[in-house]
Motif scaffolding. Structure first.
Motif, PDB file in Angstrom:
ATOM      1  N   GLU A 123       0.996  -1.348   0.171  1.00 52.30           N
ATOM      2  CA  GLU A 123      -0.069   0.161   0.010  1.00 52.30           C
ATOM      3  C   GLU A 123       1.120   1.178   0.075  1.00 52.30           C
ATOM      4  O   GLU A 123       1.637   1.249   0.711  1.00 52.30           O
ATOM      5  CB  GLU A 123      -0.855  -0.104   1.147  1.00 52.30           C
ATOM      6  CG  GLU A 123      -1.884   1.303   1.043  1.00 52.30           C
ATOM      7  CD  GLU A 123      -2.865   1.343   2.171  1.00 52.30           C
ATOM      8  OE1 GLU A 123      -2.733   2.016   3.087  1.00 52.30           O
ATOM      9  OE2 GLU A 123      -3.613   0.208   2.277  1.00 52.30           O
ATOM     10  N   THR A 161     -15.977  13.186   1.261  1.00 50.55           N
ATOM     11  CA  THR A 161     -14.919  12.349   1.726  1.00 50.55           C
ATOM     12  C   THR A 161     -13.983  13.124   2.655  1.00 50.55           C
ATOM     13  O   THR A 161     -13.670  14.148   2.304  1.00 50.55           O
ATOM     14  CB  THR A 161     -13.748  11.787   0.544  1.00 50.55           C
ATOM     15  OG1 THR A 161     -13.315  12.829  -0.091  1.00 50.55           O
ATOM     16  CG2 THR A 161     -14.577  10.962  -0.484  1.00 50.55           C
ATOM     17  N   TRP A 170     -13.568   7.347   2.674  1.00 54.33           N
ATOM     18  CA  TRP A 170     -12.865   7.469   1.543  1.00 54.33           C
ATOM     19  C   TRP A 170     -13.629   6.909   0.157  1.00 54.33           C
ATOM     20  O   TRP A 170     -14.789   6.282   0.461  1.00 54.33           O
ATOM     21  CB  TRP A 170     -11.705   6.268   1.626  1.00 54.33           C
ATOM     22  CG  TRP A 170     -10.739   6.627   2.498  1.00 54.33           C
ATOM     23  CD1 TRP A 170     -10.669   6.472   3.993  1.00 54.33           C
ATOM     24  CD2 TRP A 170      -9.480   7.083   2.335  1.00 54.33           C
ATOM     25  NE1 TRP A 170      -9.620   6.834   4.485  1.00 54.33           N
ATOM     26  CE2 TRP A 170      -8.944   7.481   3.600  1.00 54.33           C
ATOM     27  CE3 TRP A 170      -8.624   7.610   1.203  1.00 54.33           C
ATOM     28  CZ2 TRP A 170      -7.585   8.022   3.522  1.00 54.33           C
ATOM     29  CZ3 TRP A 170      -7.592   7.989   1.320  1.00 54.33           C
ATOM     30  CH2 TRP A 170      -6.936   8.166   2.297  1.00 54.33           C
ATOM     31  N   THR A 171     -13.588   7.001  -0.966  1.00 54.17           N
ATOM     32  CA  THR A 171     -13.818   6.431  -2.062  1.00 54.17           C
ATOM     33  C   THR A 171     -13.149   5.578  -2.819  1.00 54.17           C
ATOM     34  O   THR A 171     -12.030   5.687  -2.589  1.00 54.17           O
ATOM     35  CB  THR A 171     -14.743   7.369  -3.116  1.00 54.17           C
ATOM     36  OG1 THR A 171     -15.416   6.638  -4.127  1.00 54.17           O
ATOM     37  CG2 THR A 171     -13.496   8.213  -3.795  1.00 54.17           C
ATOM     38  N   ASN A 172     -13.697   4.481  -3.302  1.00 59.14           N
ATOM     39  CA  ASN A 172     -12.592   3.374  -3.999  1.00 59.14           C
ATOM     40  C   ASN A 172     -12.703   3.398  -5.332  1.00 59.14           C
ATOM     41  O   ASN A 172     -14.080   3.558  -5.747  1.00 59.14           O
ATOM     42  CB  ASN A 172     -12.824   1.893  -3.276  1.00 59.14           C
ATOM     43  CG  ASN A 172     -12.836   2.021  -1.814  1.00 59.14           C
ATOM     44  OD1 ASN A 172     -11.881   2.165  -1.264  1.00 59.14           O
ATOM     45  ND2 ASN A 172     -13.895   1.548  -1.118  1.00 59.14           N
ATOM     46  N   TYR A 173     -11.875   2.880  -6.156  1.00 56.59           N
ATOM     47  CA  TYR A 173     -11.969   2.658  -7.468  1.00 56.59           C
ATOM     48  C   TYR A 173     -10.869   1.589  -8.004  1.00 56.59           C
ATOM     49  O   TYR A 173      -9.720   2.002  -7.640  1.00 56.59           O
ATOM     50  CB  TYR A 173     -11.912   3.747  -8.361  1.00 56.59           C
ATOM     51  CG  TYR A 173     -12.367   3.971  -9.610  1.00 56.59           C
ATOM     52  CD1 TYR A 173     -13.531   4.163  -9.903  1.00 56.59           C
ATOM     53  CD2 TYR A 173     -11.546   3.612 -10.660  1.00 56.59           C
ATOM     54  CE1 TYR A 173     -14.281   4.065 -11.026  1.00 56.59           C
ATOM     55  CE2 TYR A 173     -12.341   3.286 -11.951  1.00 56.59           C
ATOM     56  CZ  TYR A 173     -13.542   3.694 -12.196  1.00 56.59           C
ATOM     57  OH  TYR A 173     -13.983   3.556 -13.411  1.00 56.59           O
ATOM     58  N   PRO A 174     -11.304   0.524  -8.513  1.00 54.72           N
ATOM     59  CA  PRO A 174     -10.107  -0.454  -9.059  1.00 54.72           C
ATOM     60  C   PRO A 174      -9.618  -0.191 -10.285  1.00 54.72           C
ATOM     61  O   PRO A 174     -10.499   0.343 -11.421  1.00 54.72           O
ATOM     62  CB  PRO A 174     -10.833  -1.654  -8.909  1.00 54.72           C
ATOM     63  CG  PRO A 174     -12.250  -1.322  -9.170  1.00 54.72           C
ATOM     64  CD  PRO A 174     -12.593   0.016  -8.638  1.00 54.72           C
ATOM     65  N   ASP A 233      -5.963  -0.913  -6.618  1.00 60.26           N
ATOM     66  CA  ASP A 233      -7.322  -0.866  -5.876  1.00 60.26           C
ATOM     67  C   ASP A 233      -6.851   0.604  -5.237  1.00 60.26           C
ATOM     68  O   ASP A 233      -5.942   0.733  -4.287  1.00 60.26           O
ATOM     69  CB  ASP A 233      -7.430  -1.645  -4.608  1.00 60.26           C
ATOM     70  CG  ASP A 233      -7.810  -3.258  -5.270  1.00 60.26           C
ATOM     71  OD1 ASP A 233      -8.749  -3.089  -6.047  1.00 60.26           O
ATOM     72  OD2 ASP A 233      -7.098  -4.055  -4.682  1.00 60.26           O
ATOM     73  N   GLN A 257      -7.857   4.296  -3.339  1.00 60.02           N
ATOM     74  CA  GLN A 257      -8.622   4.812  -2.319  1.00 60.02           C
ATOM     75  C   GLN A 257      -8.524   6.248  -2.270  1.00 60.02           C
ATOM     76  O   GLN A 257      -7.324   6.952  -2.492  1.00 60.02           O
ATOM     77  CB  GLN A 257      -8.601   4.407  -1.063  1.00 60.02           C
ATOM     78  CG  GLN A 257      -9.063   2.933  -0.802  1.00 60.02           C
ATOM     79  CD  GLN A 257      -9.006   2.755   0.787  1.00 60.02           C
ATOM     80  OE1 GLN A 257      -7.963   2.737   1.288  1.00 60.02           O
ATOM     81  NE2 GLN A 257     -10.103   2.632   1.372  1.00 60.02           N
TER      82      GLN A 257
END
Length: 111
Positions: free
Chosen positions: A6, A46, A53-57, A66, A68
Motif C-alpha cells: 500500500e 470524503t 474514502w471512495t474506492n476505484y479499482p 485498488d 482509495q
C-alpha cells in the motif's frame, strides 16, 4: 513475486486526471473521461481524517490497482489523499510518480 503493498501520497486536486493517467499507464489500463468524472463525483463528502474514502479499482493488463481517494481534512477540496494497493513490483515507480508530480504545478491528461 506477487507481494502486495500500500502506497499513499497527497496531491493538489487539479492534478487528479494527470495522476490517474499515469497510474493507468503503469497498470496498462484504458482510462476514459467518464471514469475520471465518476471518481471526481465520488470524492464528494470524503475526508481522510474521518476515514471517509471512495474506492476505484483499475484492472489493468499488467497490474491491478485498488485506489482509495479522500479529500484532505485541512485543505478540503484543494487536496486529495490517495492510497494505492498493488503489486510490490510497482513500489519504486509509484515513489517516482509521487516525486514527479510534486515538481509540477499542473499535470494534464493527454487526449
Amino acid at each position: 513475486m506477487n507481494e502486495k503493498i500500500e502506497y499513499g501520497f497527497w496531491f493538489w486536486s487539479h492534478k487528479l486526471a494527470g495522476i490517474l493517467a499515469m497510474l493507468a499507464e503503469l497498470s496498462k489500463y484504458k482510462l476514459d473521461e467518464i471514469e475520471i468524472g465518476i471518481i471526481q463525483n465520488d470524492l464528494k463528502g470524503t475526508n481522510d481524517e474521518l476515514n471517509q474514502w471512495t474506492n476505484y479499482p483499475l484492472y489493468g493488463k499488467y497490474f491491478k490497482m485498488d485506489l482509495q481517494f479522500a479529500y484532505d481534512a485541512e485543505e478540503k477540496l484543494d487536496m486529495i489523499h490517495i492510497k494505492i494497493k498493488t503489486n510490490s513490483i510497482l513500489k519504486e515507480k509509484l515513489e517516482a510518480l509521487n516525486l514527479f508530480q510534486c515538481m509540477f504545478t499542473k499535470l494534464e491528461k493527454e487526449n
